[in-house]
Scaffold this active site. Structure first.
Site, PDB file in Angstrom:
ATOM      1  N   GLU A  55       0.771  -1.392  -0.020  1.00  0.00           N
ATOM      2  CA  GLU A  55      -0.062   0.000   0.055  1.00  0.00           C
ATOM      3  C   GLU A  55       0.785   1.338   0.162  1.00  0.00           C
ATOM      4  OE1 GLU A  55      -2.685  -3.320   1.322  1.00  0.00           O
ATOM      5  OE2 GLU A  55      -0.522  -2.635   2.041  1.00  0.00           O
ATOM      6  N   ARG A 164     -18.374  -2.453   2.825  1.00  0.00           N
ATOM      7  CA  ARG A 164     -18.171  -3.432   2.139  1.00  0.00           C
ATOM      8  C   ARG A 164     -19.412  -4.045   1.675  1.00  0.00           C
ATOM      9  NH1 ARG A 164     -14.305  -7.309   0.961  1.00  0.00           N
ATOM     10  NH2 ARG A 164     -14.961  -9.477   0.685  1.00  0.00           N
TER      11      ARG A 164
END
Length: 310
Positions: A55, A164
Site C-alpha cells: 500500500e 463492504r
C-alpha cells in the site's frame, strides 16, 4: 431496490467516466476483488496499475502518476490505506497537493470478523488532520456514485471511505448533492442528529422513532467531513435543544469532535458523541457491533432522549 453497495457504485461510476477520460487512472493493491474494480482493470488496461500487497508503494506511485497530469484513484482496504500508507498520504499526496483520490473500502468495522487489524476506526481522525485533503464518507450507493462523479473532475487530494456490504438506500436515484454542504434528511427543532456513512440510515430511522413519540428531530447527513459544513452545524445548534453525532469511528478525532469544535466556538449547546469507545472492540459482523456499541436506530433514539432529559 432497498439495498446497494457503495463500493460497487464507486467502481461502476468510475469505469463509465474513465472510458471517455484517458486521464483517469486506477491503482490497486492486490484487492481488486475486494474493491470490485476488476472490470475496470480488465477493460482499461492502459489506465490501470496493480502494485500488489504494498500500500505504501501504491500511494507513492499514484502520486507520481498524478504529477504527469493524471487523475489517479488508488484503491484498497481502508484499514491499510489510512494506516500503513499514512506517511505516503501525508508527504507524497497531501503536502504535494497531488491529484490523487484515496479510496478506502471495507471501512469502519466492515471486516469485523477479522479483528482489529482490519478495522479503520481511525481514518477520519488521521485524514482530516492533514492539510489540503478532503474527506468524504457517502451514506449509500446513490451518494457514492455522485461523489465519484465529482471526484473525476475535482483536482486535488481526497480520501473517500465506503463500507463492504450492501447498505440500505437513503436517497432516490438522481438525487442532487452539493459537495461541501451537508444534506438535511428531515427537519426538526427538538434535537439534531448529525451522522455520516452507514450511520445515516440508522439516524434516519431514529428520527422516525422519535417522531412517533412527538419529538421532532433534525437528521443531517454530514457526508463531507472536510471541509465541514459549519453553517449547517451552527444553525442546528441554535435552532434545536441538543445535538447528537453518530459515526462508525472512534469517538476520538472523528465526526463528533469535528462538530464539537464548531459548536463550542460558535454556538455552545448540549451534545453527545456516539461512536466506538477507546477500547479493543469486540469481534463480530457490522450488525452485531452496531447493536453492541449503541449505534442502532433504537439506541440512537435513546441517546437523544437521555440528552434531552438533562
Amino acid at each position: 431496490m432497498t439495498k446497494a453497495s457503495c463500493r460497487k457504485a464507486f467502481t461502476s461510476t468510475l469505469q463509465v467516466v474513465a472510458r471517455q477520460r484517458p486521464d483517469i487512472w486506477a491503482v490497486a493493491t492486490d484487492s481488486r476483488g475486494s474493491v470490485t474494480i476488476s472490470p475496470f482493470f480488465n477493460e482499461l488496461t492502459e489506465q490501470s496499475v496493480e502494485l500488489g500487497i504494498a500500500e505504501q508503494n501504491a500511494v507513492a506511485v499514484a502520486a507520481g502518476i498524478s504529477l504527469t497530469g493524471k487523475n489517479v484513484f488508488v484503491t484498497g482496504p481502508a484499514a491499510f490505506l489510512a494506516a500503513r500508507s499514512f506517511e505516503q498520504v501525508k508527504v507524497d499526496v497531501a503536502y504535494n497537493e497531488a491529484n490523487v483520490k484515496i479510496i478506502g473500502v471495507s471501512g469502519g468495522v466492515s471486516y469485523g470478523p477479522l479483528g482489529g487489524t482490519h478495522t479503520s476506526l481511525h481514518d477520519i481522525a488521521s485524514m482530516r488532520a492533514l492539510p489540503n485533503i478532503r474527506v468524504y464518507i457517502p451514506s449509500d450507493a446513490v451518494q457514492a456514485s455522485a461523489v465519484t462523479k465529482h471526484l473525476t473532475d475535482y483536482k486535488g487530494p481526497v480520501y473517500m471511505r465506503t463500507g463492504r456490504g450492501d447498505v440500505e438506500v437513503v436517497y432516490p436515484e438522481g438525487e442532487a448533492f452539493e459537495m461541501e454542504k451537508a444534506k438535511i434528511i428531515r427537519d426538526g427543532s427538538d434535537a439534531a442528529i448529525i451522522a455520516c456513512g452507514e450511520m445515516v440510515y440508522h439516524a434516519k430511522l431514529a428520527g422516525d422513532l422519535l417522531a412517533d413519540r412527538g419529538i421532532n428531530v433534525r437528521v443531517i447527513d454530514m457526508f463531507c467531513i472536510k471541509p465541514l459544513d459549519a453553517e449547517t452545524i451552527i444553525k442546528a445548534a441554535r435552532e434545536t435543544k441538543a445535538l447528537v453525532t453518530v459515526e462508525e469511528h472512534s469517538v476520538f478525532g472523528g465526526l463528533g469532535e469535528a462538530v464539537a469544535h464548531i459548536v463550542v466556538e460558535n454556538a455552545p449547546a448540549p451534545m453527545k458523541i456516539l461512536g466506538f469507545p477507546d477500547e479493543e472492540y469486540k469481534i463480530g459482523n457490522s450488525t452485531e457491533l452496531f447493536d453492541y456499541y449503541g449505534l442502532t436506530a433504537k439506541k440512537i433514539a435513546g441517546g437523544v432522549l437521555r440528552l434531552l432529559e438533562k
